[in-house]
Design an enzyme around this catalytic site. Structure first.
Site, PDB file in Angstrom:
ATOM      1  N   GLU A 114       0.855  -1.198   0.000  1.00 13.71           N
ATOM      2  CA  GLU A 114       0.000   0.000   0.000  1.00 13.71           C
ATOM      3  C   GLU A 114       0.886   1.242   0.000  1.00 13.71           C
ATOM      4  O   GLU A 114       1.886   1.272   0.712  1.00 13.71           O
ATOM      5  CB  GLU A 114      -0.847   0.051   1.294  1.00 13.71           C
ATOM      6  CG  GLU A 114      -1.799  -1.107   1.449  1.00 13.71           C
ATOM      7  CD  GLU A 114      -2.399  -1.149   2.859  1.00 13.71           C
ATOM      8  OE1 GLU A 114      -2.196  -0.196   3.629  1.00 13.71           O
ATOM      9  OE2 GLU A 114      -3.046  -2.153   3.169  1.00 13.71           O
ATOM     10  N   LYS A 116       2.470   4.544   1.109  1.00 13.64           N
ATOM     11  CA  LYS A 116       2.567   5.142   2.448  1.00 13.64           C
ATOM     12  C   LYS A 116       2.220   6.616   2.307  1.00 13.64           C
ATOM     13  O   LYS A 116       3.026   7.430   1.884  1.00 13.64           O
ATOM     14  CB  LYS A 116       3.980   4.981   3.000  1.00 13.64           C
ATOM     15  CG  LYS A 116       4.116   5.446   4.438  1.00 13.64           C
ATOM     16  CD  LYS A 116       5.481   5.083   4.982  1.00 13.64           C
ATOM     17  CE  LYS A 116       5.603   5.348   6.473  1.00 13.64           C
ATOM     18  NZ  LYS A 116       5.292   6.699   6.870  1.00 13.64           N
ATOM     19  N   ASP A 118       1.510  10.409   3.011  1.00 10.62           N
ATOM     20  CA  ASP A 118       2.217  11.332   3.888  1.00 10.62           C
ATOM     21  C   ASP A 118       1.215  12.265   4.549  1.00 10.62           C
ATOM     22  O   ASP A 118       0.918  13.345   4.063  1.00 10.62           O
ATOM     23  CB  ASP A 118       3.224  12.123   3.049  1.00 10.62           C
ATOM     24  CG  ASP A 118       4.322  12.689   3.916  1.00 10.62           C
ATOM     25  OD1 ASP A 118       4.377  12.344   5.108  1.00 10.62           O
ATOM     26  OD2 ASP A 118       5.126  13.471   3.392  1.00 10.62           O
ATOM     27  N   TYR A 225      -6.814   2.088   6.375  1.00 11.18           N
ATOM     28  CA  TYR A 225      -6.058   0.887   6.000  1.00 11.18           C
ATOM     29  C   TYR A 225      -6.135  -0.217   7.049  1.00 11.18           C
ATOM     30  O   TYR A 225      -5.556  -1.262   6.877  1.00 11.18           O
ATOM     31  CB  TYR A 225      -4.594   1.228   5.695  1.00 11.18           C
ATOM     32  CG  TYR A 225      -3.925   2.149   6.705  1.00 11.18           C
ATOM     33  CD1 TYR A 225      -3.652   1.711   7.991  1.00 11.18           C
ATOM     34  CD2 TYR A 225      -3.565   3.447   6.344  1.00 11.18           C
ATOM     35  CE1 TYR A 225      -3.042   2.553   8.912  1.00 11.18           C
ATOM     36  CE2 TYR A 225      -2.958   4.300   7.268  1.00 11.18           C
ATOM     37  CZ  TYR A 225      -2.707   3.843   8.549  1.00 11.18           C
ATOM     38  OH  TYR A 225      -2.118   4.679   9.445  1.00 11.18           O
ATOM     39  N   LYS A 313      11.033   3.085   2.226  1.00 20.25           N
ATOM     40  CA  LYS A 313      11.095   4.533   1.973  1.00 20.25           C
ATOM     41  C   LYS A 313      11.899   4.807   0.712  1.00 20.25           C
ATOM     42  O   LYS A 313      13.025   4.317   0.585  1.00 20.25           O
ATOM     43  CB  LYS A 313      11.791   5.234   3.147  1.00 20.25           C
ATOM     44  CG  LYS A 313      10.986   5.254   4.423  1.00 20.25           C
ATOM     45  CD  LYS A 313       9.948   6.351   4.345  1.00 20.25           C
ATOM     46  CE  LYS A 313       9.397   6.749   5.695  1.00 20.25           C
ATOM     47  NZ  LYS A 313      10.259   7.485   6.552  1.00 20.25           N
ATOM     48  N   CYS A 407      19.903  47.893 -11.705  1.00 23.98           N
ATOM     49  CA  CYS A 407      18.648  47.233 -12.051  1.00 23.98           C
ATOM     50  C   CYS A 407      18.762  46.706 -13.486  1.00 23.98           C
ATOM     51  O   CYS A 407      19.128  47.464 -14.387  1.00 23.98           O
ATOM     52  CB  CYS A 407      17.501  48.229 -11.935  1.00 23.98           C
ATOM     53  SG  CYS A 407      15.975  47.611 -12.654  1.00 23.98           S
ATOM     54  N   CYS A 410      16.041  49.000 -15.749  1.00 16.05           N
ATOM     55  CA  CYS A 410      16.187  50.439 -15.999  1.00 16.05           C
ATOM     56  C   CYS A 410      17.612  50.935 -15.802  1.00 16.05           C
ATOM     57  O   CYS A 410      17.932  52.069 -16.121  1.00 16.05           O
ATOM     58  CB  CYS A 410      15.228  51.237 -15.123  1.00 16.05           C
ATOM     59  SG  CYS A 410      15.731  51.284 -13.390  1.00 16.05           S
ATOM     60  N   CYS A 425      15.677  47.924  -6.691  1.00 11.23           N
ATOM     61  CA  CYS A 425      15.830  49.023  -7.633  1.00 11.23           C
ATOM     62  C   CYS A 425      15.035  50.188  -7.036  1.00 11.23           C
ATOM     63  O   CYS A 425      13.845  50.064  -6.789  1.00 11.23           O
ATOM     64  CB  CYS A 425      15.245  48.624  -8.990  1.00 11.23           C
ATOM     65  SG  CYS A 425      14.908  50.051 -10.039  1.00 11.23           S
ATOM     66  N   CYS A 430      10.773  52.767 -12.806  1.00 13.39           N
ATOM     67  CA  CYS A 430      11.376  51.627 -13.513  1.00 13.39           C
ATOM     68  C   CYS A 430      10.260  50.859 -14.233  1.00 13.39           C
ATOM     69  O   CYS A 430       9.256  50.498 -13.612  1.00 13.39           O
ATOM     70  CB  CYS A 430      12.072  50.732 -12.492  1.00 13.39           C
ATOM     71  SG  CYS A 430      12.554  49.136 -13.149  1.00 13.39           S
TER      72      CYS A 430
HETATM   73  S1  IVH Z   1       0.044   0.640   8.727  1.00 14.26           S
HETATM   74  C1  IVH Z   1       0.937  -1.179  12.742  1.00 14.26           C
HETATM   75  N1  IVH Z   1      -0.411   1.551   6.321  1.00 14.26           N
HETATM   76  O1  IVH Z   1       2.892   5.446   8.461  1.00 14.26           O
HETATM   77  C2  IVH Z   1       0.626  -0.644  11.414  1.00 14.26           C
HETATM   78  N2  IVH Z   1       0.581   3.014   7.902  1.00 14.26           N
HETATM   79  O2  IVH Z   1       5.343   4.709   9.931  1.00 14.26           O
HETATM   80  C3  IVH Z   1       0.470   0.809  11.409  1.00 14.26           C
HETATM   81  N3  IVH Z   1       0.997   5.270   7.034  1.00 14.26           N
HETATM   82  O3  IVH Z   1       1.638   5.823  11.716  1.00 14.26           O
HETATM   83  C4  IVH Z   1       0.432   1.507  10.190  1.00 14.26           C
HETATM   84  N4  IVH Z   1       0.191   4.947   5.017  1.00 14.26           N
HETATM   85  O4  IVH Z   1       0.658   7.243   9.842  1.00 14.26           O
HETATM   86  C5  IVH Z   1       0.077   1.831   7.539  1.00 14.26           C
HETATM   87  N5  IVH Z   1      -0.892   2.215   4.159  1.00 14.26           N
HETATM   88  C6  IVH Z   1      -0.419   2.488   5.379  1.00 14.26           C
HETATM   89  C7  IVH Z   1       0.076   3.777   5.707  1.00 14.26           C
HETATM   90  C8  IVH Z   1       0.578   3.989   6.978  1.00 14.26           C
HETATM   91  C9  IVH Z   1       0.745   5.817   5.841  1.00 14.26           C
HETATM   92  C10 IVH Z   1       1.644   5.981   8.163  1.00 14.26           C
HETATM   93  C11 IVH Z   1       0.857   5.913   9.441  1.00 14.26           C
HETATM   94  C12 IVH Z   1       1.753   5.269  10.437  1.00 14.26           C
HETATM   95  C13 IVH Z   1       3.099   5.498   9.859  1.00 14.26           C
HETATM   96  C14 IVH Z   1       4.055   4.423  10.320  1.00 14.26           C
END
Ligand code: IVH
Length: 670
Positions: A114, A116, A118, A225, A313, A407, A410, A425, A430
């Site tokens: 899935e 992640k 932000d 999720y 990451k 400038c 001008c 300037c 100008c």
């Molecule tokens: S699972 C124990 N799924 O990432 C499992 N976390 O570094 C808990 N996050 O606190 C999280 N997308 O804020 C999970 N698809 C995803 C996520 C996700 C973003 C964030 C979440 C969590 C942090 C952990």
């Protein structure tokens, strides 16, 4: 009340307040409404103002003064909200996979990948299908109850689909898209509010607003999720869990993928690395989760994170490019801004060719030179930025870059004022400043004249037809028809739009003048305080400083602007042309005079959510009230919005009535 009676009542009030503090903050079980609690505080404050000798160090009013007021209620999670371990490259991912396979004793594990997202992790509790609580993660064990704010997220159902009884807890992420973030910052810039650093901060800041109406005005989305105690719902895998969330009507994590092997996981990671840039919400990685929930139990967790999932990451995206040249542009107030012209490079889904270098200090700090090989990235995945120079690639002939002393438009010698980062300037005529200034004058936030773009402005100024904003009002359709690409019809339309603009409110006209350090918000405040251009011109720095948000720098810059002959001339010519110079509705309408407001002194402080402070002041004045920028013993009511600071504290200390915005609006309607 005599002093003995006052002392007795003060003691009583302090003990009542302490009891309610405990009920609210510690026991999570308040017994009284917020306004009743506030009334206790106010009653105590008024006693303390009458008998200063009774003001003791344990007075809750002293605690209130320095610290932020009690914010959200605490919320203890049913089970801890864990975080995840990270894998920073493929070998760490393979290490994770190997450990899981070994521990379970099988090599045919299934995974769900899935994105992640932000954003900000939240937990939601539904009882008998109805949303009961929303809470932040906090420290994982105890978060904050943000139910009222969570409820404003449109995509979140307040009631689950189907028959769901008992408690359902789901977890997910609240986010803001890059576009909505950019839009929010644009409007904050216009109203001179501090900008958010990135979409994540904007989402977090919006969700943690004490006033949920502010949250409602921000565009937040949520993706779930996790369904807690999934086995109770007959769910055996992560894949089924996401489907079940959707069946309940909840927005589940999108762009997910079922992966039967480690190779498929790795293929997904590579694909998503490209696709994530098209995704409206920033994702800095992928969460790889073991699909089978019973195998998860077998693996368990460490103190901090589960052993069945890992966050892969992506490395922050940095690319090499080259500084082909440094262009210097001239802004409305004469600021010379250097911009790096880069060898085109693909970053986060777009081709980047320019990056602002901000000012000379920034250039010196990074020692950026023309011809340098540099590393660039997009801050918050949005704004291109030169990170650093790759010194190995630097040619021996290169020299430190200095913003030109003249400038570029001008030729006037540029100046750098003490204490300022910018080089300017100083030439008021100008052409670059003139064009930018006219562009600002006609913009939506100012005179809102449709149909004049930068190209037309350039033609008008280069031909000397327009030498200042007031010249726009002497334009004739024939003048315009002579210009390139101006058809007769659009000329007439434009003349009509210029004519219409004469009726814009005074705040828009003041904003349009382009006074340094005066943005839209200050312009509106100035209009509402002075009510006419003449009074503004005549105001001295002390009178100007009374306005909230106008400090000595802004006051000096208004005074300096008004002190210049040619600025006053422009204003005069605008007036002669028929441009509005008075604040409409300023004079109190006797038919609207309200018994309560009439003659009372009001002070507005903090951020209001339904209207600007200037609008609220106007409203109060239209009912016969007087408004002022500072709180004194003579003040009758202080209306405090969000983040109200010193004025609020002073009002409490003086025992003055403090209203919130809602109360104010209620009294207005009475
Ligand atoms: S699972 C124990 N799924 O990432 C499992 N976390 O570094 C808990 N996050 O606190 C999280 N997308 O804020 C999970 N698809 C995803 C996520 C996700 C973003 C964030 C979440 C969590 C942090 C952990």
């Amino acid at each position: 009340m005599g002093i003995d009676e006052a002392r007795k009542r003060a003691l009583e009030l302090k003990s009542l307040i302490a009891r309610n503090d405990r009920l609210y903050y510690v026991l999570d079980a308040p017994e009284i409404e917020d306004h009743a609690y506030d009334a206790l505080l106010r009653e105590l404050a008024s006693i303390e103002s009458d008998y200063p000798e009774l003001l003791s160090p344990d007075s809750p009013n002293i605690r209130v003064r320095g610290e932020p007021r009690g914010e959200f209620r605490k919320f203890t999670h049913a089970s801890p909200m864990q975080s995840l371990d990270n894998a920073l490259d493929l070998s760490e991912l393979r290490g994770f996979y190997g450990r899981a396979a070994k521990s379970i004793g099988r090599d045919d594990l299934e995974w769900v990948c899935e994105p992640k997202l932000d954003g900000l992790a939240v937990s939601l509790v539904y009882r008998d299908g109805v949303l009961e609580t929303g809470a932040t993660r906090g420290d994982g064990t105890v978060g904050e109850d943000i139910t009222r704010n969570i409820r404003t997220i449109r995509s979140l159902p307040l009631k689950l689909l189907g028959e769901v009884s008992g408690v359902v807890e789901v977890r997910g992420e609240v986010c803001m898209s890059r576009d909505d973030f950019a839009e929010l910052n644009r409007s904050r810039e216009e109203s001179e509010e501090p900008l958010f650093a990135n979409p994540r901060n904007a989402a977090a800041g919006s969700l943690r607003q004490l006033d949920h109406r502010v949250t409602a005005s921000r565009k937040l989305s949520i993706f779930l999720y996790q369904l807690m105690d999934a086995a109770n719902f007959g769910v055996r895998t992560q894949w089924e869990m996401l489907l079940r969330l959707e069946e309940m009507g909840l927005p589940a994590q999108r762009s997910r993928r079922f992966c039967g092997t480690l190779e498929e996981v790795e293929a997904y990671l590579a694909e998503w690395d490209e696709a994530r840039h098209e995704n409206p919400i920033n994702t800095d990685g992928v969460v790889v989760k073991l699909n089978d929930l019973s195998l998860r139990t077998e693996l368990g967790s460490t103190a901090k994170a589960p052993r069945w999932a890992i966050a892969f990451k992506y490395p922050p995206e940095e690319k090499r490019s080259k500084i082909l040249d440094i262009a210097v542009s001239v802004g409305r107030t004469g600021t010379l801004t250097p911009t790096a012209l880069l060898e085109p490079v693909r970053l986060s889904g777009t081709t980047v060719q320019r990056a602002s270098l901000h000012n000379q200090d920034e250039i010196d700090r990074k020692d950026v030179r023309i011809g340098d090989a540099v590393w660039v990235h997009k801050a918050g995945e949005i704004i291109p930025e030169v990170l650093r120079v790759d010194l190995e690639g630097r040619s021996a002939e290169s020299v430190p870059y200095k913003i030109p002393g003249n400038c570029p438009v001008c030729g006037a010698p540029a100046v750098r004022l003490p204490g300022e980062a910018a080089v300017r300037c100083p030439n008021k005529s100008c052409p670059a400043q003139l064009q930018e200034g006219i562009g600002h004058f006609v913009s939506r936030q100012c005179m809102d004249i449709d149909g004049i773009g930068p190209k037309l402005i350039a033609q008008l100024t280069e031909r000397g037809i327009v030498k200042c904003a007031a010249d726009l009002y002497s334009l004739r359709a024939e003048d315009l028809a002579e210009l390139d690409r101006m058809a007769e019809k659009s000329s007439e339309k434009l003349i009509g739009a210029i004519e219409d603009s004469k009726m814009r409110p005074l705040g828009a006209v003041i904003n349009g003048l382009g006074i340094r350090n005066v943005g839209r918000k200050t312009a509106l405040d100035l209009a509402s305080r002075f009510r006419g251009m003449d009074k503004l011109i005549a105001a001295n720095e002390d009178e100007l400083s009374v306005i909230e948000g106008v400090g000595p720098v802004v006051a000096a810059s208004i005074a300096a602007f008004m002190g210049e002959e040619h600025n006053r001339m422009t204003i005069e010519r605008l007036r002669e042309a028929g441009v509005n110079m008075e604040e409409a509705g300023g004079a109190e309408d006797p038919s609207k005079r309200s018994e309560f407001f009439s003659g009372k002194k009001f002070v507005f402080t903090g951020e209001l959510s339904m209207m600007t402070r200037a609008e609220a002041e106007k409203l109060a004045e239209s009912l016969g009230a007087k408004t002022s920028g500072s709180v004194s013993k003579k003040t009758d009511v202080v209306v405090a919005g969000l983040n109200a600071g010193g004025k609020y504290d002073r009002a409490v200390a003086l025992g003055i009535d403090v209203w919130d915005e809602e109360t104010f609006l209620k009294r207005v309607k009475e």
